[in-house]
Design an enzyme around this catalytic site. Structure first.
Site, PDB file in Angstrom:
ATOM      1  N   GLY A 130       4.704   7.108  -1.379  1.00  0.00           N
ATOM      2  CA  GLY A 130       6.035   6.607  -1.654  1.00  0.00           C
ATOM      3  C   GLY A 130       7.109   6.887  -0.627  1.00  0.00           C
ATOM      4  O   GLY A 130       8.270   6.546  -0.847  1.00  0.00           O
ATOM      5  N   GLY A 131       6.753   7.489   0.501  1.00  0.00           N
ATOM      6  CA  GLY A 131       7.768   7.778   1.510  1.00  0.00           C
ATOM      7  C   GLY A 131       8.441   6.517   2.032  1.00  0.00           C
ATOM      8  O   GLY A 131       9.666   6.429   2.095  1.00  0.00           O
ATOM      9  N   LYS A 132       7.635   5.528   2.397  1.00  0.00           N
ATOM     10  CA  LYS A 132       8.202   4.282   2.903  1.00  0.00           C
ATOM     11  C   LYS A 132       8.876   3.497   1.782  1.00  0.00           C
ATOM     12  O   LYS A 132       9.863   2.790   2.002  1.00  0.00           O
ATOM     13  CB  LYS A 132       7.114   3.471   3.598  1.00  0.00           C
ATOM     14  CG  LYS A 132       6.529   4.187   4.827  1.00  0.00           C
ATOM     15  CD  LYS A 132       5.380   3.427   5.428  1.00  0.00           C
ATOM     16  CE  LYS A 132       4.794   4.168   6.638  1.00  0.00           C
ATOM     17  NZ  LYS A 132       4.137   5.447   6.272  1.00  0.00           N
ATOM     18  N   CYS A 177      -1.657   4.163  11.102  1.00  0.00           N
ATOM     19  CA  CYS A 177      -1.503   5.439  11.800  1.00  0.00           C
ATOM     20  C   CYS A 177      -2.794   5.767  12.526  1.00  0.00           C
ATOM     21  O   CYS A 177      -3.341   6.864  12.417  1.00  0.00           O
ATOM     22  CB  CYS A 177      -1.102   6.556  10.830  1.00  0.00           C
ATOM     23  SG  CYS A 177      -2.210   6.773   9.420  1.00  0.00           S
ATOM     24  N   CYS A 194       0.884  -1.183   0.000  1.00  0.00           N
ATOM     25  CA  CYS A 194       0.000   0.000   0.000  1.00  0.00           C
ATOM     26  C   CYS A 194       0.910   1.218   0.000  1.00  0.00           C
ATOM     27  O   CYS A 194       1.024   1.926   0.999  1.00  0.00           O
ATOM     28  CB  CYS A 194      -0.906  -0.012   1.221  1.00  0.00           C
ATOM     29  SG  CYS A 194      -1.744  -1.596   1.512  1.00  0.00           S
ATOM     30  N   ALA A 195       1.563   1.488  -1.127  1.00  0.00           N
ATOM     31  CA  ALA A 195       2.790   2.280  -1.133  1.00  0.00           C
ATOM     32  C   ALA A 195       2.625   3.785  -1.292  1.00  0.00           C
ATOM     33  O   ALA A 195       3.489   4.545  -0.845  1.00  0.00           O
ATOM     34  CB  ALA A 195       3.724   1.770  -2.243  1.00  0.00           C
ATOM     35  N   ALA A 196       1.577   4.249  -1.971  1.00  0.00           N
ATOM     36  CA  ALA A 196       1.474   5.684  -2.262  1.00  0.00           C
ATOM     37  C   ALA A 196       1.363   6.492  -0.965  1.00  0.00           C
ATOM     38  O   ALA A 196       0.755   6.025   0.002  1.00  0.00           O
ATOM     39  CB  ALA A 196       0.265   5.948  -3.156  1.00  0.00           C
ATOM     40  N   ARG A 235      -3.375   7.968  -6.913  1.00  0.00           N
ATOM     41  CA  ARG A 235      -2.262   7.963  -5.965  1.00  0.00           C
ATOM     42  C   ARG A 235      -1.008   7.331  -6.565  1.00  0.00           C
ATOM     43  O   ARG A 235       0.105   7.660  -6.170  1.00  0.00           O
ATOM     44  CB  ARG A 235      -2.685   7.216  -4.686  1.00  0.00           C
ATOM     45  CG  ARG A 235      -3.634   8.018  -3.820  1.00  0.00           C
ATOM     46  CD  ARG A 235      -4.222   7.169  -2.699  1.00  0.00           C
ATOM     47  NE  ARG A 235      -3.215   6.587  -1.829  1.00  0.00           N
ATOM     48  CZ  ARG A 235      -2.628   7.210  -0.810  1.00  0.00           C
ATOM     49  NH1 ARG A 235      -2.962   8.467  -0.546  1.00  0.00           N
ATOM     50  NH2 ARG A 235      -1.739   6.595  -0.062  1.00  0.00           N
ATOM     51  N   ASP A 272       1.487  -1.038   4.992  1.00  0.00           N
ATOM     52  CA  ASP A 272       1.117   0.199   5.686  1.00  0.00           C
ATOM     53  C   ASP A 272      -0.347   0.434   5.345  1.00  0.00           C
ATOM     54  O   ASP A 272      -0.676   1.123   4.382  1.00  0.00           O
ATOM     55  CB  ASP A 272       2.007   1.350   5.227  1.00  0.00           C
ATOM     56  CG  ASP A 272       1.751   2.620   6.009  1.00  0.00           C
ATOM     57  OD1 ASP A 272       1.608   2.543   7.240  1.00  0.00           O
ATOM     58  OD2 ASP A 272       1.679   3.705   5.381  1.00  0.00           O
TER      59      ASP A 272
END
Length: 467
Positions: free
Chosen positions: A114-116, A232, A110-112, A139, A179
């Site tokens: 892209g920080g992680k 989060c 669940c990448a967008a 996204r 995430d």
């Protein structure tokens, strides 16, 4: 900040009175600002020595730093060179705990935006295969840009639901980051709009998505592999209860205890609603905004048992539907413009084409034909009428020493801002493609034309005046 009454009542139910008061009071404090140095381009120590910014280390990751609220890091040329990612400090924890290694096969499910993803890529050092996915097509656009801006060269970007990915990648990955989409309670200070959209119904909806995502992720992990689940949010339904349910349904998984940094807490077994308190959950971790310099997060590190039943996949060798002649202009470009580039000699990657676009793609993948692909590797450029035009992404994955012709601006040179705004820059340089850099770090391409540079900086990346 006005907190929804239903949310406040929920937290009052879960927390002891003193802790509840400290938790609620944290919403009156300024949130922490963070950036993470891109280790694909520069090591954290070198970055700190290079800048005169006030930076304080984030304890749970070696490349993360707090910066003052008055500083605007997005308004610096180094941001456009991809030297750092602006990231909420607690959000740096999941990828740091998952800790992928060079050469592994890693999935960010669940990448967008892209920080992680960029954090995982930096840990992998350009080695191995990184598949990054988001099921939202809008996204995914932001995800692709960040993958390219930060010089990630070993990534496949997909736009799929977990079940479709699992059909292609059964038992394939060494590590998976989930995430998960969540009710976002931990981001109320960072994103006030999350306050308006919060509801108890949203928690229930997110739980359904999280359950399905974890189920798909479990199918894609090899025996002995690691899965990091994070949210989060504070809601036990999306955290401790979700992991307890997953473990009940997947007995071939176990919790790997997460080491606690100062201010971190163990997960709360009593919140699983298990009468005996589920001791498995105590190895998970919580980050609270009244205990750490960061927002709310929950982390669970899981390992698939080494004796779990392995699922095989079929490695795919791409069929070359293009002729060498179609790529001739690309090889001419490399010879003339990038005489020191070693990207074509590695056996880990292969030159591929899709329509008129040229990629350097990781080898050792299953067939990706069933999937919606946003990127099938590092986008090098396009071939147009036997003429190769390099991409912005190509420039960002190079180093200055690769190129025959370079213009290297100092960070305080006004021309560097003109360049990232897309304006013409007056400089004497030889004819042909030029790699434009700031203090030795690539920014993009230009074409030499006498006493000026024809600006080829990507329109979608240009400096925007304002905030």
């Amino acid at each position: 900040m006005k907190i929804p009454e239903a949310f406040s009542n929920r937290m009052k139910k879960w927390l002891e009175p003193d802790e509840y008061q400290a938790f609620i009071a944290s919403y009156d404090n300024m949130r922490a600002q963070g950036l993470r140095v891109n280790r694909l381009k520069i090591c954290p120590d070198s970055f700190v020595q290079r800048v005169d910014w006030q930076l304080d280390p984030v304890p749970w990751t070696e490349d993360g730093f707090y910066y003052p609220d008055t500083f605007r890091p997005a308004k610096h040329p180094y941001y456009h060179a991809g030297l750092y990612y602006i990231q909420e400090p607690s959000a740096m924890a999941p990828a740091a705990i998952l800790n992928p290694q060079p050469g592994e096969k890693v999935l960010d499910l669940c990448a967008a935006p892209g920080g992680k993803t960029t954090q995982l890529a930096a840990a992998m050092k350009g080695k191995g295969i990184l598949v990054v996915n988001d099921n939202n097509p809008n996204r995914v656009k932001a995800l692709v840009k960040n993958v390219e801006l930060y010089g990630v060269t070993n990534a496949i970007v997909t736009n799929e639901i977990p079940d479709r990915l699992a059909e292609v990648f059964p038992g394939y990955f060494d590590r998976i980051l989930v995430d998960a989409p969540c009710s976002g309670e931990g981001m109320f200070r960072k994103e006030p709009d999350m306050v308006k959209s919060w509801s108890e119904q949203a928690i229930e909806m997110c739980c359904g998505m999280q359950h399905d995502i974890l189920k798909g992720a479990a199918r894609m992990l090899r025996p002995g592999g690691w899965l990091l689940y994070s949210t989060c949010t504070f809601a036990p339904e999306e955290n401790e209860q979700m992991i307890a349910k997953f473990l009940d349904e997947h007995p071939d998984f176990l919790v790997v205890p997460i080491p606690l940094y100062e201010g971190w807490e163990h997960g709360r077994p009593e919140w699983t609603l298990n009468a005996g308190a589920d001791s498995r959950i105590s190895g998970t971790a919580r980050l609270w905004p009244h205990r750490v310099r960061g927002e709310g997060h929950y982390l669970a590190l899981l390992q698939k048992r080494k004796d779990a039943v392995a699922t095989s996949f079929s490695e795919y060798t791409p069929e070359k539907k293009w002729k060498r002649k179609e790529l001739e202009s690309f090889y001419v470009f490399v010879k003339e413009t990038l005489p020191q580039w070693k990207g074509l000699v590695s056996g880990e990657f292969a030159v591929t084409m899709h329509e008129d676009r040229v990629f350097l793609s990781p080898v050792g993948l299953p067939s990706l034909k069933p999937l919606r692909l946003a990127r099938q590797g590092w986008l090098l450029g396009t071939v147009k009428k036997n003429r190769f035009e390099p991409s912005q992404a190509f420039a960002m994955g190079l180093v200055k020493e690769d190129a025959a012709r370079v213009i290297d601006f100092a960070a305080d040179d006004p021309d560097v801002i003109r360049y990232v705004k897309g304006e013409t820059v007056m400089r004497q340089v030889g004819k042909g493609w030029v790699l434009v850099c700031v203090d030795g770090f690539p920014l993009g391409w230009a074409k030499g034309a006498g006493n000026m540079l024809k600006n080829m900086y990507s329109a979608g990346w240009r400096w925007q005046d304002g905030a």
